[in-house]
Design a protein around this motif. Structure first.
Motif, PDB file in Angstrom:
ATOM      1  N   PHE A 154      11.974 -42.600  59.417  1.00  0.00           N
ATOM      2  CA  PHE A 154      12.777 -41.723  58.555  1.00  0.00           C
ATOM      3  C   PHE A 154      14.259 -42.050  58.764  1.00  0.00           C
ATOM      4  O   PHE A 154      14.972 -42.349  57.826  1.00  0.00           O
ATOM      5  CB  PHE A 154      12.488 -40.252  58.901  1.00  0.00           C
ATOM      6  CG  PHE A 154      12.735 -39.320  57.750  1.00  0.00           C
ATOM      7  CD1 PHE A 154      11.677 -38.829  57.002  1.00  0.00           C
ATOM      8  CD2 PHE A 154      14.018 -38.931  57.408  1.00  0.00           C
ATOM      9  CE1 PHE A 154      11.900 -37.987  55.918  1.00  0.00           C
ATOM     10  CE2 PHE A 154      14.246 -38.086  56.337  1.00  0.00           C
ATOM     11  CZ  PHE A 154      13.188 -37.613  55.594  1.00  0.00           C
ATOM     12  N   LEU A 155      14.712 -42.013  60.030  1.00  0.00           N
ATOM     13  CA  LEU A 155      16.137 -42.138  60.301  1.00  0.00           C
ATOM     14  C   LEU A 155      16.602 -43.571  60.509  1.00  0.00           C
ATOM     15  O   LEU A 155      17.783 -43.810  60.689  1.00  0.00           O
ATOM     16  CB  LEU A 155      16.515 -41.291  61.521  1.00  0.00           C
ATOM     17  CG  LEU A 155      16.313 -39.787  61.332  1.00  0.00           C
ATOM     18  CD1 LEU A 155      16.627 -39.036  62.595  1.00  0.00           C
ATOM     19  CD2 LEU A 155      17.175 -39.272  60.191  1.00  0.00           C
ATOM     20  N   THR A 156      15.678 -44.536  60.545  1.00  0.00           N
ATOM     21  CA  THR A 156      16.117 -45.915  60.712  1.00  0.00           C
ATOM     22  C   THR A 156      15.697 -46.792  59.544  1.00  0.00           C
ATOM     23  O   THR A 156      16.554 -47.326  58.835  1.00  0.00           O
ATOM     24  CB  THR A 156      15.593 -46.499  62.038  1.00  0.00           C
ATOM     25  OG1 THR A 156      16.037 -45.664  63.102  1.00  0.00           O
ATOM     26  CG2 THR A 156      16.116 -47.896  62.266  1.00  0.00           C
ATOM     27  N   ALA A 157      14.387 -46.937  59.310  1.00  0.00           N
ATOM     28  CA  ALA A 157      13.930 -47.881  58.277  1.00  0.00           C
ATOM     29  C   ALA A 157      14.541 -47.547  56.917  1.00  0.00           C
ATOM     30  O   ALA A 157      15.096 -48.424  56.243  1.00  0.00           O
ATOM     31  CB  ALA A 157      12.410 -47.876  58.199  1.00  0.00           C
ATOM     32  N   GLY A 158      14.490 -46.270  56.527  1.00  0.00           N
ATOM     33  CA  GLY A 158      15.029 -45.893  55.221  1.00  0.00           C
ATOM     34  C   GLY A 158      16.521 -46.185  55.124  1.00  0.00           C
ATOM     35  O   GLY A 158      17.011 -46.713  54.122  1.00  0.00           O
ATOM     36  N   PHE A 159      17.256 -45.867  56.194  1.00  0.00           N
ATOM     37  CA  PHE A 159      18.707 -46.066  56.162  1.00  0.00           C
ATOM     38  C   PHE A 159      19.067 -47.544  56.290  1.00  0.00           C
ATOM     39  O   PHE A 159      20.109 -47.976  55.806  1.00  0.00           O
ATOM     40  CB  PHE A 159      19.383 -45.206  57.239  1.00  0.00           C
ATOM     41  CG  PHE A 159      19.283 -43.734  56.902  1.00  0.00           C
ATOM     42  CD1 PHE A 159      20.220 -43.137  56.076  1.00  0.00           C
ATOM     43  CD2 PHE A 159      18.221 -42.972  57.357  1.00  0.00           C
ATOM     44  CE1 PHE A 159      20.115 -41.803  55.722  1.00  0.00           C
ATOM     45  CE2 PHE A 159      18.104 -41.631  57.004  1.00  0.00           C
ATOM     46  CZ  PHE A 159      19.049 -41.049  56.183  1.00  0.00           C
ATOM     47  N   LEU A 160      18.176 -48.339  56.929  1.00  0.00           N
ATOM     48  CA  LEU A 160      18.399 -49.790  56.925  1.00  0.00           C
ATOM     49  C   LEU A 160      18.232 -50.317  55.499  1.00  0.00           C
ATOM     50  O   LEU A 160      18.951 -51.235  55.076  1.00  0.00           O
ATOM     51  CB  LEU A 160      17.413 -50.494  57.862  1.00  0.00           C
ATOM     52  CG  LEU A 160      17.766 -50.434  59.356  1.00  0.00           C
ATOM     53  CD1 LEU A 160      16.622 -50.985  60.188  1.00  0.00           C
ATOM     54  CD2 LEU A 160      19.047 -51.209  59.648  1.00  0.00           C
ATOM     55  N   GLY A 161      17.282 -49.736  54.758  1.00  0.00           N
ATOM     56  CA  GLY A 161      17.128 -50.106  53.347  1.00  0.00           C
ATOM     57  C   GLY A 161      18.433 -49.863  52.601  1.00  0.00           C
ATOM     58  O   GLY A 161      18.905 -50.707  51.833  1.00  0.00           O
ATOM     59  N   MET A 162      19.037 -48.697  52.877  1.00  0.00           N
ATOM     60  CA  MET A 162      20.339 -48.362  52.301  1.00  0.00           C
ATOM     61  C   MET A 162      21.370 -49.417  52.681  1.00  0.00           C
ATOM     62  O   MET A 162      22.102 -49.933  51.849  1.00  0.00           O
ATOM     63  CB  MET A 162      20.793 -47.028  52.902  1.00  0.00           C
ATOM     64  CG  MET A 162      21.113 -45.937  51.944  1.00  0.00           C
ATOM     65  SD  MET A 162      21.730 -44.559  52.914  1.00  0.00           S
ATOM     66  CE  MET A 162      20.632 -43.284  52.401  1.00  0.00           C
TER      67      MET A 162
END
Lengths: 552, 57
Positions: free
Chosen positions: A277-285
């Protein structure tokens, strides 16, 4: 909003909201002697509000076929505003909790305002309200742009966004009433969990359906990260929330696992919630907005793929480092510790990749606070992943565990990495979505940047200090072999750090309010027609299909 | 609950688990370094820079 839906979709939307309202009434009736009844009314009035909005726009003219010539950005706009609203609300509660720890009388003798009830409002509001809405909004943008395809229909993105916010509302209204599963970051009870599964499966289906319409066979790496986020969160959420309600008319449930198995399941979930939630998604960003803002392709596309698989396969095993020195078997602790150490490789690969992308664009970082938000986020990502691997080492953990060092670590990640990358992405996104030349006031973006950075640094340094002081006080022995300090001694010693932390949080909160004002004024400032991005269009080949497809 | 002994789990993680992760790492390394994929990756990396400006082709 409603005017962008076809007649058919308005029918479906109407049926869904009425069905949800009826579910709310059933919950209210069945749970009339329980807190479930209160939540039944929350669901009912939420659905009633949605039905009212639908009814008001029900007879608006239908959108024409020209809609297929543009991306569907309406839900993204609402998602951005919701994300910023949740940020302001939950950071306010966060700072309240911070002052509460320094001045315990701030509960005003109200049970609902006790630390144990306010704190999950803060964490849920930030992680799910702010983070989740920002992820949904940016993923809708990234998936359409990288696929050069419009979303396949207009109803499912709204169902995902509004349905997800109903989950968030149920969560944060439950805590002050005392509704909780007592699982950290998975507090909402069984009915809210079931609802989130329905919403999340629709989200996954929507993402895959949009990707299926893409033209280029290769899927840009940001989408891999977003998909990992959606898919893994679904798995984590379902497994960790396997529970039996004591009855269908009660909000209370009990997990199907017990003892150390339950603890392990919880931290397998908890740590992977951080990971996906707090890493993979924001890495996508990051992999989308940082290169586009810097106008440079990512330094190494290959490295971004290696980091992706590294993060995906290593994170899964790291959760047990939350249970060092517990009843969990020693070898499981060691497994979690070793995988946490290995995780440093893909984490630093991503952070390094982001920073090396900026090589040659440092003048832009200097001049553009939006890009600077993302640059500093990458630095904090590197710092907090290093710290995470370090804290996972068992002997280090013996000093840090149960102290404020953990809180400092989490906030280095949550403020420094997650929030800063999100603000950078949102500042990039807002002028594109509302077709403005630039953000209303670049000077206010600077103000926000410096407030956020100062707030983060004050917060993190205060917690590092207090955490290490706590840890050392708890293990200091006198010559006669007894503990030198009582627990209360360590509480008193924390007081100045708690005040510093609350001031840091206040700066961060004020920065967010300034950011929201700036975004709001950007939206309110009249459109610059000359700047209208006339060519911002998806490929029309697939989208040219005649009528809208029925919704999910 | 299914009764899995400590020894069985450790055995699985030391044998199958080890080779599973090594095989995955090798597969990923081969995929990213495969010469034919280079042009695809370069195109993908550049593709996002102008995607507010127009469709592919």
């Amino acid at each position: 909003m409603v005017s962008t839906l076809t007649k058919n979709e308005r029918h479906f939307a109407f049926i869904i909201s009425v069905a949800v309202a009826i579910c709310g009434l059933v919950m209210a009736a069945a749970g009339r002697n329980d807190l479930l009844g209160t939540h039944g009314f929350v669901v009912f009035f939420f659905a009633l509000g949605v039905t009212f909005i639908l009814a008001r726009g029900y007879y608006d003219p239908e959108p024409g076929a020209e809609r297929f010539a543009a991306y569907y950005d309406e839900p993204i706009k609402v998602g951005v505003i919701l994300a910023m609203s949740w940020a302001v609300f939950a950071m306010f509660v966060g700072d309240w909790v911070a002052w509460l720890l320094a001045y315990p009388t701030l509960t005003f003798d109200e049970p609902w305002a006790s630390f144990g009830r306010l704190r999950p409002i803060h964490t849920t509001g930030i992680i799910f309200g702010f983070g989740g809405n920002a992820l949904i909004a940016t993923s809708f943008h990234v998936m359409q742009r990288t696929s050069r395809a419009r979303m396949p229909d207009q109803l499912s993105p709204w169902f995902v966004l509004i349905g997800y916010n109903l989950f968030c509302v149920l969560a944060v209204t439950g805590y002050p009433l005392g509704i909780t599963q007592s699982k950290e970051y998975a507090e909402p009870e069984w009915y809210a969990d079931i609802w989130l599964v329905i919403v999340w499966v629709t989200y996954l289906a929507l993402y895959l359906r949009t990707l299926a319409r893409r033209q280029e066979p290769h899927i840009y790496v940001a989408n891999w990260y977003f998909l990992a986020f959606i898919l893994v969160v679904a798995v984590l959420h379902i497994v960790n929330n396997l529970a039996l309600p004591i009855s269908l008319s009660s909000a209370k449930s009990f997990p199907i696992f017990s003892g150390v198995q339950d603890a392990m399941t919880q931290w397998w979930y908890g740590h992977n919630a951080v990971a996906f939630f707090l890493t993979a998604g924001f890495l996508g960003m990051m992999y989308y907005y940082l290169p586009t803002r810097a106008q440079r392709p990512i330094f190494s596309y290959r490295l971004s793929i290696i980091s992706f698989w590294g993060i995906t396969f290593l994170y899964m095993w790291a959760g047990s480092h939350h249970l060092h020195y517990t009843a969990l078997p020693q070898w499981v602790q060691t497994l979690g510790m070793s995988f946490s150490l290995m995780l440093l490789v893909p984490s630093w690969a991503s952070a390094g990749n982001a920073l090396l992308t900026l090589n040659g664009a440092w003048h832009r970082v200097r001049d553009d606070a939006t890009l600077r938000f993302m640059m500093v986020a990458a630095v904090f990502y590197g710092v907090s992943t290093f710290e995470g691997s370090f804290l996972a080492i068992r002997p280090v953990n013996s000093l840090s565990h149960y102290t404020d060092w953990t809180i400092g670590h989490v906030h280095a990640g949550a403020l420094g990495w997650v929030a800063l990358i999100t603000f950078g992405a949102i500042y990039s996104l807002v002028p594109i979505l509302w077709k403005r030349e630039r953000i209303y006031s670049p000077a206010l973006v600077e103000v926000h940047f410096w407030l956020a950075l100062a707030g983060t640094l004050i917060y993190v340094f205060a917690m590092w200090n207090s955490g290490i002081v706590q840890g050392l006080m708890w293990r200091t022995y006198t010559a006669s072999g007894t503990l030198a300090y009582s627990f209360m001694d360590s509480v008193v010693a924390m007081h100045p750090y708690y005040i510093a932390r609350a001031i840091g949080g206040l700066l961060f909160f004020v920065g967010t309010v300034v950011g929201f004002y700036n975004i709001w004024m950007t939206i309110r400032t009249p459109i610059n027609v000359a700047r209208e991005l006339a060519t911002d269009r998806p490929v029309t080949e697939h989208a040219g299909a005649p009528a809208a497809e029925p919704a999910e | 609950m299914i009764d899995v002994s400590h020894e069985t789990l450790v055995g699985i993680s030391k044998s199958y688990g080890l080779f599973y992760l090594i095989a995955l790492s090798v597969a990923v390394a081969v995929y990213v370094c495969w010469p034919r994929n280079k042009s695809k990756f370069d195109r993908a990396a550049k593709s996002i820079l102008n995607d507010e400006d127009g469709p592919w082709r």
